[in-house]
Motif scaffolding. Structure first.
Motif, PDB file in Angstrom:
ATOM      1  N   UNK A   1      -4.514   1.054  16.886  1.00  0.00           N
ATOM      2  CA  UNK A   1      -5.069   2.046  18.095  1.00  0.00           C
ATOM      3  C   UNK A   1      -4.518   1.094  19.293  1.00  0.00           C
ATOM      4  N   UNK A   2      -4.091   1.898  20.171  1.00  0.00           N
ATOM      5  CA  UNK A   2      -3.282   1.376  21.668  1.00  0.00           C
ATOM      6  C   UNK A   2      -2.219   1.159  21.564  1.00  0.00           C
ATOM      7  N   UNK A   3      -1.535   0.754  20.336  1.00  0.00           N
ATOM      8  CA  UNK A   3      -0.139   0.370  20.301  1.00  0.00           C
ATOM      9  C   UNK A   3       0.744   1.412  20.167  1.00  0.00           C
ATOM     10  N   UNK A   4       1.954   1.338  21.166  1.00  0.00           N
ATOM     11  CA  UNK A   4       2.818   2.376  21.062  1.00  0.00           C
ATOM     12  C   UNK A   4       4.326   2.112  21.554  1.00  0.00           C
ATOM     13  N   UNK A   5       4.502   0.531  21.266  1.00  0.00           N
ATOM     14  CA  UNK A   5       5.658   0.048  21.868  1.00  0.00           C
ATOM     15  C   UNK A   5       6.906   0.076  20.853  1.00  0.00           C
ATOM     16  N   UNK A   6       6.468  -0.130  19.640  1.00  0.00           N
ATOM     17  CA  UNK A   6       7.668  -0.137  18.469  1.00  0.00           C
ATOM     18  C   UNK A   6       8.179   1.286  18.583  1.00  0.00           C
ATOM     19  N   UNK A   7       7.588   2.392  18.734  1.00  0.00           N
ATOM     20  CA  UNK A   7       8.143   3.626  19.044  1.00  0.00           C
ATOM     21  C   UNK A   7       9.018   3.920  19.990  1.00  0.00           C
TER      22      UNK A   7
END
Ligand SMILES: Cc1cc2nc3c(=O)[nH]c(=O)nc-3n(C[C@H](O)[C@H](O)[C@H](O)COP(=O)(O)O)c2cc1C
Ligand code: SF4
Ligand code: FES
Lengths: 451, 158
Positions: free
Chosen positions: A100-106
């Motif tokens: 939760x909170x991570x959306x960089x790889x997308x």
């Protein structure tokens, strides 16, 4: 920043971006990547006939550390792969981004997919491995499809296949998708899932480098870790290292979420002050003040806002401040946030996502959630806070995988830093936060009676 | 059981894995099957098991472990709202309440006309776009404020 629709403004990810430099959300194709200098690193390695050892030494020198959560030195991890293994070995990319909170790889995968492909080919070269898989979070289906397209482009251009750029070097790459299970982000659960099973983490040791996918030697790295490698190889480890701090080389993409004006991804040099990162995200939303920050994804300890304002964003500085850099997910909470309610939601998540294999995690996450829920809904008892800490202590370090710790650390840190809020809930059956419009039970309403 | 078209897709997925590791394609095969059949009945799962040479129970285990599979029928439009903390800080709870009210259902219920099923999800890895929702597993919807939810419902109700 991800909030805008493409084309993104120039420098959308910040002036110091390396991975996301020049990325505008539309220029993801092979020709665009090549125009930005893409596949230069792979060409160089092949043209110079660089030895695998030299390539690993270069990655070691860069002080690149794993971007998936644990921050393990990448070059060192690659060196664990057996060189003379007679059978198939594997490179696996962990794109099961669900912390939760991570959306960089997308963003990396949809806007700069070839950086990951090139990084994986280089990892294959360094470890003498010829097959790779990228395991992509099931919830981002369009990104999975785009990655498949990018693989096709790379294959057609000779960057993948049995004879890469006519050199005789081989590397084949496939995309694989998950279908809704946070635990599959844990590397051994991911391998089980890739084998077509439930995602149950394995006991370690043996580590994946000796017993990985299909029981074969396997290197697993995060998407961003692979994406950082081409720049290092093309521009030199020394330069990468110098951009960050000793032992904390290069740049890191931070996903800033929660109560800021411009949530999004910002790629900054490791060691950048938190205050500067916060300013890039537009600061705390108008009219509010900073209360607390979880600096590395929901599994990491929360820190009070003042402590964060004194901290720099690198592995060692955040550790010194009492938390961890983790996946680089910065969850910002302002003064309208009730820390009991926030912890309740996180504890529910770990309770839901525990795979149930180990008793301390299976039972403990249920205990933690039920007790925090009881405090949040006005049924807390005076002894609850000590019991909570005790339950958390009994999970820590006693489980197969780190999900147990991930459930326990938030509980301990929320209580350590915001004990008076928990105590107030228990004593007064009311929330201490009195600011409407935030994440708190409606002001003035007794707990458990709010909508 | 599955159409030729669906089987072609499964066969394509199978080419990614070693010939003796057909089971690796089980997630792909079940996604393809769910898309064609709407949900995963025992017959469909048995068919997939047979096709991949797996024991049926191994397929049931997978289908029940991964939350985006439906082993019982869902509505024509499955809407799943992320309510994890980063999204909750930016209005996802209000988005979920708005949906409940507009559709007249609670979580995990389907509207009487069979058109909508409402679910709650955990982090989709898109927290910067909060509130976010998934429509029928494969379409990510960003910045779902109440008025954008109303637009979506109007579009899906046509
Ligand atoms: C519960 C749990 C969830 C995890 N989720 C992820 C994830 O989504 N992505 C990721 O790269 N690593 C995740 N990890 C860390 C991986 O196990 C592993 O350390 C990482 O992929 C290694 O890559 P790196 O060295 O490049 O960081 C998770 C770990 C745990 C315990
Ligand atoms: S710690 Fe929890 S999630 Fe990890 S293996 Fe044990 S029960 Fe499963
Ligand atoms: S918390 Fe909702 S997408 Fe991450």
């Amino acid at each position: 920043m991800t909030t805008a629709h493409p084309p993104l403004p120039a420098d959308a990810y910040g002036p110091d971006a390396l991975i996301m430099k020049g990325v505008d959300g539309l220029n993801w194709r092979l020709k665009d990547y090549e125009a930005r200098g893409g596949y230069r690193a792979l060409r160089k390695v092949i043209a110079e006939k660089m030895t695998p050892d030299a390539l690993i030494a270069e990655v070691k020198k860069s002080a690149l550390r794993g971007r998936g959560g644990a921050g393990f030195p990448t070059g060192l991890k690659w060196s664990f792969m057996p060189r003379e293994f007679p059978g198939q070995k594997y490179i696996v990319c962990n794109s099961d981004e669900g912390e939760p909170g991570t959306f960089k790889d997308r963003d990396i995968l949809r806007y700069n997919p070839h950086s990951v492909i090139e990084g994986m080919v280089l990892a294959g070269y360094a470890t003498g491995t010829t097959v790779g898989y990228n395991y992509i979070h099931g919830e981002i289906w369009d990104v999975y499809q785009r990655f498949e397209e990018a693989i096709e482009e790379a294959r057609a251009a000779g960057y993948l296949g049995s004879n890469i750029l006519g050199s005789g070097v081989a590397f084949e790459l496939h995309a694989h998708h998950g279908w809704g299970a946070y635990i599959c982000g844990e590397e051994t659960a991911l391998l089980e899932s890739l084998e077509g099973k439930k995602g149950l983490p394995r006991f370690k040791p043996p580590f994946p480098a000796s017993y990985g996918l299909y029981g074969k030697p396997t290197t697993i790295n995060n998407t961003e870790t692979f994406a950082a490698v081409p720049w290092i190889v093309a521009n030199g480890a020394e330069r990468y290292l110098e951009l960050g701090r000793p032992n904390n080389g290069g740049t890191k993409i931070f996903s800033v979420s929660g109560h800021v004006e411009r949530p999004g991804n910002y790629e900054v040099r490791l060691g950048t002050p938190f205050a500067k990162l916060l300013a890039m995200a537009g600061g705390v939303r108008a009219g509010r003040t900073l209360k607390a920050v979880i600096p590395g994804g929901s599994s990491m300890p929360v820190l009070p806002g003042e402590a964060m304002m004194r901290t720099d964003m690198d592995y060692d500085s955040i550790a010194k401040a009492g938390s961890m850099l983790g996946s680089g997910a910065v969850i910002v909470m302002d003064d309208s946030t009730c820390m009991v309610k926030a912890l309740e939601r996180l504890s529910y998540f770990y309770f839901e996502e525990s795979c149930g294999q180990c008793t301390p995690c299976r039972e403990g996450t249920g205990w933690l959630y039920r007790m925090v829920h009881r405090i949040e809904t006005g049924h807390g008892r005076p002894e609850d806070l000590d019991v909570l800490v005790n339950v958390a202590d009994n999970i820590l370090g006693r489980t197969i995988c780190a999900l147990g710790d991930a459930a326990a650390l938030p509980v301990k840190s929320f209580i350590a830093h915001f004990r008076e809020e928990f105590a107030y809930h228990i004593e007064h059956k009311r929330c201490l936060v009195s600011i409407p419009g935030g994440y708190a039970t409606v002001p003035g309403v007794p707990l458990g009676e709010a909508a | 059981m599955l159409s030729r078209e669906a089987l072609d897709k499964v066969d394509r997925a199978l080419t990614k894995y070693p010939p003796d590791q057909k089971q690796s394609a089980v997630l792909a095969a079940l996604v393809i099957a769910q898309e064609e059949k709407g949900h995963l009945s025992t017959e469909v799962m048995d068919f997939v098991a047979h096709y991949l040479g797996m024991p049926p129970v191994a397929v049931y285990e997978v289908a029940t472990f991964y939350t985006m599979f439906d082993c019982t029928p869902a509505g024509a439009n499955k809407l799943c709202v992320c309510t994890n903390l980063p999204c909750a800080l930016r209005g996802s709870v209000a988005a979920l309440e708005h949906l409940k009210q507009r559709l007249g259902v609670e979580l995990n219920e389907t509207t009487p006309d069979g058109k909508f099923t409402l679910r709650e999800g955990e982090c989709f890895g898109a927290c910067g776009d909060a509130p976010v929702m998934l429509h029928n597993n494969k379409r990510m919807l960003s910045f779902m404020t109440p008025d954008r939810i109303d637009q979506l419902l109007a579009e899906l109700s046509k």
